[in-house]
Design a protein around this motif. Structure first.
Motif, PDB file in Angstrom:
ATOM      1  N   PRO A  46       0.851  -1.198   0.000  1.00 50.38           N
ATOM      2  CA  PRO A  46       0.000   0.000   0.000  1.00 50.38           C
ATOM      3  C   PRO A  46       0.885   1.245   0.000  1.00 50.38           C
ATOM      4  CG  PRO A  46       0.099  -0.929   2.194  1.00 50.38           C
ATOM      5  CD  PRO A  46       0.830  -1.893   1.302  1.00 50.38           C
ATOM      6  N   LEU A  47       0.467   2.250  -0.741  1.00 48.55           N
ATOM      7  CA  LEU A  47       1.211   3.510  -0.811  1.00 48.55           C
ATOM      8  C   LEU A  47       0.600   4.581   0.084  1.00 48.55           C
ATOM      9  CD1 LEU A  47       1.697   3.584  -4.689  1.00 48.55           C
ATOM     10  CD2 LEU A  47       3.355   2.853  -2.962  1.00 48.55           C
ATOM     11  N   PHE A  48      -0.638   4.341   0.495  1.00 45.24           N
ATOM     12  CA  PHE A  48      -1.350   5.293   1.337  1.00 45.24           C
ATOM     13  C   PHE A  48      -1.982   4.572   2.520  1.00 45.24           C
ATOM     14  CE2 PHE A  48      -1.400   7.010  -2.947  1.00 45.24           C
ATOM     15  CZ  PHE A  48      -1.050   8.344  -2.763  1.00 45.24           C
ATOM     16  N   ASP A  49      -2.050   5.257   3.647  1.00 42.50           N
ATOM     17  CA  ASP A  49      -2.858   4.792   4.773  1.00 42.50           C
ATOM     18  C   ASP A  49      -4.230   5.423   4.625  1.00 42.50           C
ATOM     19  OD1 ASP A  49      -0.771   3.341   5.877  1.00 42.50           O
ATOM     20  OD2 ASP A  49      -0.037   5.056   7.048  1.00 42.50           O
ATOM     21  N   ARG A  50      -5.265   4.602   4.759  1.00 41.53           N
ATOM     22  CA  ARG A  50      -6.628   5.078   4.546  1.00 41.53           C
ATOM     23  C   ARG A  50      -7.409   5.044   5.850  1.00 41.53           C
ATOM     24  NH1 ARG A  50      -4.637   2.686   0.032  1.00 41.53           N
ATOM     25  NH2 ARG A  50      -5.240   3.530  -2.019  1.00 41.53           N
ATOM     26  N   HIS A  51      -8.082   6.150   6.135  1.00 41.23           N
ATOM     27  CA  HIS A  51      -8.937   6.258   7.317  1.00 41.23           C
ATOM     28  C   HIS A  51     -10.264   6.852   6.850  1.00 41.23           C
ATOM     29  CE1 HIS A  51      -5.448   5.438   9.857  1.00 41.23           C
ATOM     30  NE2 HIS A  51      -4.793   6.317   9.135  1.00 41.23           N
ATOM     31  N   GLY A  52     -11.204   5.982   6.532  1.00 38.98           N
ATOM     32  CA  GLY A  52     -12.460   6.450   5.962  1.00 38.98           C
ATOM     33  C   GLY A  52     -12.187   7.037   4.586  1.00 38.98           C
ATOM     34  N   ARG A  53     -12.580   8.295   4.392  1.00 34.34           N
ATOM     35  CA  ARG A  53     -12.371   8.960   3.107  1.00 34.34           C
ATOM     36  C   ARG A  53     -11.045   9.705   3.075  1.00 34.34           C
ATOM     37  NH1 ARG A  53     -17.685  12.027   1.145  1.00 34.34           N
ATOM     38  NH2 ARG A  53     -16.409  12.005  -0.748  1.00 34.34           N
ATOM     39  N   ARG A  54     -10.318   9.679   4.191  1.00 35.69           N
ATOM     40  CA  ARG A  54      -9.041  10.375   4.261  1.00 35.69           C
ATOM     41  C   ARG A  54      -7.907   9.429   3.895  1.00 35.69           C
ATOM     42  NH1 ARG A  54      -8.525  13.120   9.975  1.00 35.69           N
ATOM     43  NH2 ARG A  54      -6.608  13.846   8.958  1.00 35.69           N
ATOM     44  N   ILE A  55      -6.911   9.945   3.185  1.00 41.41           N
ATOM     45  CA  ILE A  55      -5.746   9.147   2.835  1.00 41.41           C
ATOM     46  C   ILE A  55      -4.492   9.925   3.216  1.00 41.41           C
ATOM     47  CG2 ILE A  55      -6.910   7.978   0.935  1.00 41.41           C
ATOM     48  CD1 ILE A  55      -5.320   9.769  -0.971  1.00 41.41           C
ATOM     49  N   ARG A  56      -3.445   9.206   3.533  1.00 40.09           N
ATOM     50  CA  ARG A  56      -2.168   9.836   3.878  1.00 40.09           C
ATOM     51  C   ARG A  56      -1.035   8.970   3.337  1.00 40.09           C
ATOM     52  NH1 ARG A  56      -0.738  13.874   6.908  1.00 40.09           N
ATOM     53  NH2 ARG A  56      -2.837  14.083   7.737  1.00 40.09           N
ATOM     54  N   LEU A  57      -0.076   9.619   2.690  1.00 43.57           N
ATOM     55  CA  LEU A  57       1.069   8.918   2.134  1.00 43.57           C
ATOM     56  C   LEU A  57       1.830   8.200   3.256  1.00 43.57           C
ATOM     57  CD1 LEU A  57       2.298   8.858  -0.797  1.00 43.57           C
ATOM     58  CD2 LEU A  57       3.968  10.532   0.033  1.00 43.57           C
ATOM     59  N   ASN A  58       2.086   6.896   3.089  1.00 39.87           N
ATOM     60  CA  ASN A  58       2.827   6.165   4.112  1.00 39.87           C
ATOM     61  C   ASN A  58       4.310   6.082   3.724  1.00 39.87           C
ATOM     62  OD1 ASN A  58       3.104   4.061   2.243  1.00 39.87           O
ATOM     63  ND2 ASN A  58       1.317   2.958   3.040  1.00 39.87           N
ATOM     64  N   GLU A  59       5.099   5.332   4.492  1.00 47.40           N
ATOM     65  CA  GLU A  59       6.545   5.280   4.242  1.00 47.40           C
ATOM     66  C   GLU A  59       6.863   4.667   2.883  1.00 47.40           C
ATOM     67  OE1 GLU A  59       8.713   2.752   6.872  1.00 47.40           O
ATOM     68  OE2 GLU A  59       7.039   1.374   7.177  1.00 47.40           O
ATOM     69  N   HIS A  60       6.065   3.675   2.456  1.00 42.29           N
ATOM     70  CA  HIS A  60       6.282   3.096   1.126  1.00 42.29           C
ATOM     71  C   HIS A  60       5.961   4.126   0.045  1.00 42.29           C
ATOM     72  CE1 HIS A  60       6.645  -0.649   3.243  1.00 42.29           C
ATOM     73  NE2 HIS A  60       5.366  -0.676   3.593  1.00 42.29           N
ATOM     74  N   GLY A  61       4.871   4.840   0.248  1.00 41.12           N
ATOM     75  CA  GLY A  61       4.481   5.850  -0.727  1.00 41.12           C
ATOM     76  C   GLY A  61       5.495   6.974  -0.821  1.00 41.12           C
ATOM     77  N   ALA A  62       6.049   7.399   0.327  1.00 41.83           N
ATOM     78  CA  ALA A  62       7.042   8.480   0.329  1.00 41.83           C
ATOM     79  C   ALA A  62       8.296   8.049  -0.426  1.00 41.83           C
ATOM     80  CB  ALA A  62       7.383   8.870   1.763  1.00 41.83           C
TER      81      ALA A  62
END
Length: 306
Positions: A46-62
């Motif tokens: 996964p490139l993003f952490d997902r919390h409902g409709r919110r997404i945040r770039l994770n360490e893999h994505g960065a």
């Protein structure tokens, strides 16, 4: 994995918001979401952490974003280089700056030298400038405060004094100079955090163990003299503003007894970036203008890597 997927990923990573990225890319949100999911499936992480409709770039994505930025930047540079080699038009130059006022003369000279040249301007704070440079969206940034980062080169254009502006009739208006400590109880008009005026104000006060009382903050630095003149507070202004306003100045000017109370304008570019002939002309004209201008008497022609 194709280039379109990489461009979609970069947009989502920058915004960390699907709908904003979709708006920028002018694609439907469901289509953009499916593209990101397919890319993650292909990569196996996964490139993003997902919390409902919110997404945040994770360490893999960065980590992936850093490489994608390099890939897409190199591709865009290659396209520009080939277009220049083919003699495809007068070229283009893109510049980011905190304030666009100081670019007028240089851009006029560039257009006179290269009729029809394409110019794209971004008004941006330092963090956005750094992103624009790293992604290749701009050829140069004109920064009013240090713009550090790996692979950046810069030339100092201007080092000018910053003065204190006070309303007419203010108790300090009859003074020629003042210390920062004497301003502890004063109210200030300034820009938002991130802009050079606010960064300098905060730094000067922090040096004295103080915090400035900012009662008016915004992004429109050009409005600062009028707001100060209206009595809203005091403010820091570059000395060039005093010359520009002349007899029309709505404020009274004082010198601050503080070390390093100046603004330094630097022209910054990526060390490994392809600079088109138009971009090279812009850099030369900017440096020529700095050398010729009377307000840039302390100009130093030196470049360095930061």
């Amino acid at each position: 994995m194709d280039l379109l997927s990489l461009r979609y990923f970069r947009a989502v990573a920058r915004h960390q918001h699907i709908s904003r990225a979709a708006e920028e890319l002018r694609v439907a949100q469901p289509s953009l979401s499916r593209t990101i999911i397919r890319l993650e499936s292909e990569l196996g992480v996964p490139l993003f952490d997902r919390h409902g409709r919110r997404i945040r770039l994770n360490e893999h994505g960065a980590a992936f974003l850093r490489r994608v930025e390099r890939i897409l930047t190199e591709l865009d540079d290659a396209r520009r280089e080939m277009a220049d080699a083919a003699g495809d038009g007068p070229g283009r130059v893109a510049v980011a700056a905190e304030t666009l006022v100081q670019l007028g003369g240089v851009l006029a000279a560039l257009r006179a030298h290269r009729p029809g040249v394409g110019v794209r301007l971004f008004q941006a704070p330092p963090e956005s400038m750094r992103r624009h440079l790293s992604s290749g969206e701009v050829d140069f940034a004109v920064a009013s405060q240090p713009l550090a980062g790996p692979g950046l080169c810069a030339v100092e254009l201007v080092r000018e004094e910053v003065m204190l502006a006070v309303p007419p009739g203010h108790p300090l208006a009859g003074r020629e100079h003042v210390t920062v400590a004497e301003l502890a109880d004063e109210e200030f008009v300034s820009t938002r955090p991130g802009h050079w005026q606010r960064a300098l104000l905060d730094r000067l006060f922090a040096r004295e163990g103080l915090t400035p009382r900012v009662v008016c903050e915004g992004d429109e630095a050009a409005a600062t003299p009028e707001l100060i003149g209206a009595g809203l507070g005091l403010g820091l202004m570059p000395a060039v503003a005093r010359q520009t306003l002349g007899g029309r100045s709505p404020v009274v000017w004082l010198r601050l007894d503080a070390a390093d109370c100046h603004r330094t304008l630097t022209l910054v570019w990526r060390q490994d970036a392809y600079l088109s002939p138009a971009a090279q002309d812009f850099r030369r004209l900017a440096m020529d203008a700095a050398h010729a201008s009377g307000v840039m008497s302390s100009w130093r022609n030196r470049s360095w890597k930061v």
